[in-house]
Scaffold this active site. Structure first.
Site, PDB file in Angstrom:
ATOM      1  CG  ASN A  34      42.046  12.369 -25.333  1.00 33.01           C
ATOM      2  OD1 ASN A  34      41.618  12.148 -26.461  1.00 33.01           O
ATOM      3  ND2 ASN A  34      43.349  12.482 -25.066  1.00 33.01           N
ATOM      4  CE  LYS A  80      44.569   9.118 -24.244  1.00 38.25           C
ATOM      5  NZ  LYS A  80      45.728   8.622 -23.491  1.00 38.25           N
ATOM      6  CG  HIS A  88      47.428  14.051 -25.216  1.00 37.41           C
ATOM      7  ND1 HIS A  88      48.245  12.937 -25.246  1.00 37.41           N
ATOM      8  CD2 HIS A  88      46.495  13.821 -24.262  1.00 37.41           C
ATOM      9  CE1 HIS A  88      47.794  12.075 -24.338  1.00 37.41           C
ATOM     10  NE2 HIS A  88      46.748  12.590 -23.735  1.00 37.41           N
ATOM     11  CD  GLU A 136      48.268   9.313 -25.898  1.00 35.93           C
ATOM     12  OE1 GLU A 136      47.270   9.593 -26.596  1.00 35.93           O
ATOM     13  OE2 GLU A 136      48.195   8.708 -24.803  1.00 35.93           O
ATOM     14  CD  GLU A 143      46.460  14.024 -19.956  1.00 39.49           C
ATOM     15  OE1 GLU A 143      45.350  13.593 -19.670  1.00 39.49           O
ATOM     16  OE2 GLU A 143      47.007  13.817 -21.060  1.00 39.49           O
ATOM     17  N   GLY A 187      47.441   5.731 -19.284  1.00 41.80           N
ATOM     18  CA  GLY A 187      47.139   4.393 -19.785  1.00 41.80           C
ATOM     19  C   GLY A 187      47.867   3.276 -19.059  1.00 41.80           C
ATOM     20  CB  SER A 193      45.777   5.884 -14.502  1.00 49.93           C
ATOM     21  OG  SER A 193      46.589   5.287 -15.516  1.00 49.93           O
TER      22      SER A 193
HETATM   23  P1  13P Z   1      44.139   7.428 -19.403  1.00 49.38           P
HETATM   24  O1  13P Z   1      43.001   8.003 -18.578  1.00 49.38           O
HETATM   25  O2  13P Z   1      43.700   6.321 -20.308  1.00 49.38           O
HETATM   26  O3  13P Z   1      45.325   7.123 -18.572  1.00 49.38           O
HETATM   27  O4  13P Z   1      44.571   8.612 -20.411  1.00 49.38           O
HETATM   28  C1  13P Z   1      44.833   9.874 -19.915  1.00 49.38           C
HETATM   29  C2  13P Z   1      44.985  10.799 -21.054  1.00 49.38           C
HETATM   30  O5  13P Z   1      45.959  10.782 -21.768  1.00 49.38           O
HETATM   31  C3  13P Z   1      43.883  11.750 -21.312  1.00 49.38           C
HETATM   32  O6  13P Z   1      44.257  12.723 -22.235  1.00 49.38           O
END
Ligand code: 13P
Length: 250
Positions: free
Chosen positions: A9, A11, A93, A95, A163, A169, A209
């Site tokens: 992803n 983002k 997601h 976010e 997640e 992150g 992560s």
């Molecule tokens: P990270 O791998 O950067 O922690 O992000 C995970 C994520 O949100 C994937 O959708």
């Protein structure tokens, strides 16, 4: 047997030149038996699909609207993603739940829209740190799972991504026992609702992560069928190493 899936992803990262990473990734994963997916920003889906054409790398979107078309300025429909060459879309997601107020019901409608358009849906669930600290993790993911996964979904095309919000992150990951606990619980919860066979056919991804250095141990956890990777999916070398770890996992 569930086919493993390594999903990246991107983002809100990536400009036209970033598509070179997809070309490089395709060169690294030509022998893999796992599914490899990159979800770039909507602006790059078409360009990325062209770059990945004829390679094992599939392309997906990061969100879709519930409607096929219409007066929804700034939104992208599942049909448009298919038209641009996407095979999957991420929905729900954390976010988007946080930044855009997406509810479980909206996420379920988006998953329905994806299925209608012929896209695989990666439906995301996961607790915040406060919810984990309060001991509510399983209750939270159960509610999200029940309400974000629509009735009558197709087993082959629906993927669940666990997640934990606090692991995204941050460089922090749950213990392997914590990942196993949630993934076993997700599988059992799906079985109670859709039946054993359907539940056993659905892929469960871990996200938060994941990087080359921890991928192998995470992929050895029961009921982990792959990963949804953010930061480490931006560079072909890192994501290629994660794909390799998944390919080598039992
Ligand atoms: P990270 O791998 O950067 O922690 O992000 C995970 C994520 O949100 C994937 O959708």
């Amino acid at each position: 047997m569930r086919r493993k899936l390594a999903a990246g992803n991107w983002k809100m990262n990536g400009l036209a030149a970033s598509v070179d990473e997809i070309t490089a990734l395709a060169g690294m994963v030509s022998d893999t038996t796992v599914e490899v997916l990159i979800c770039p920003p909507a602006t790059l889906v078409h360009r990325a699909s062209s770059a990945a054409d004829g390679t094992p790398v599939m392309i997906g979107g990061q969100d879709c609207h519930i409607a096929e078309s219409g007066a929804h300025t700034g939104d992208v429909s599942a049909e448009m993603l298919v038209d641009a060459g996407a095979a999957y879309v991420i929905v729900g997601h954390s976010e988007r739940r946080a930044d855009h107020g997406e509810t479980d019901a909206m996420v379920a409608a988006k998953a329905d829209a994806a299925e209608r358009a012929g896209l695989g849906a990666i439906i995301c669930v996961g607790e915040t740190e406060a919810q984990r600290d309060a001991g509510d993790t399983l209750a939270i993911v159960e509610t999200q799972l029940s309400n974000s996964v629509p009735e009558g979904v197709s087993v082959e095309t629906t993927v669940i991504a666990y997640e934990p919000v606090w692991a995204i992150g941050t460089g922090r990951t749950p213990t392997l026992e914590q990942i196993a606990e949630v993934h076993d619980f997700l599988r059992a919860t799906l079985a109670a609702r859709f039946g054993e066979d359907a539940a056993n056919g659905m892929r469960l991804l871990y996200g938060g992560s994941v990087k080359p250095s921890n991928a192998a141990e995470i992929f050895a956890v029961s009921n982990v069928d792959g990963a949804l990777v953010g930061g480490a999916s931006l560079k072909a070398a890192d994501f290629g190493a994660i794909v390799e770890a998944l390919n080598e996992a039992d």
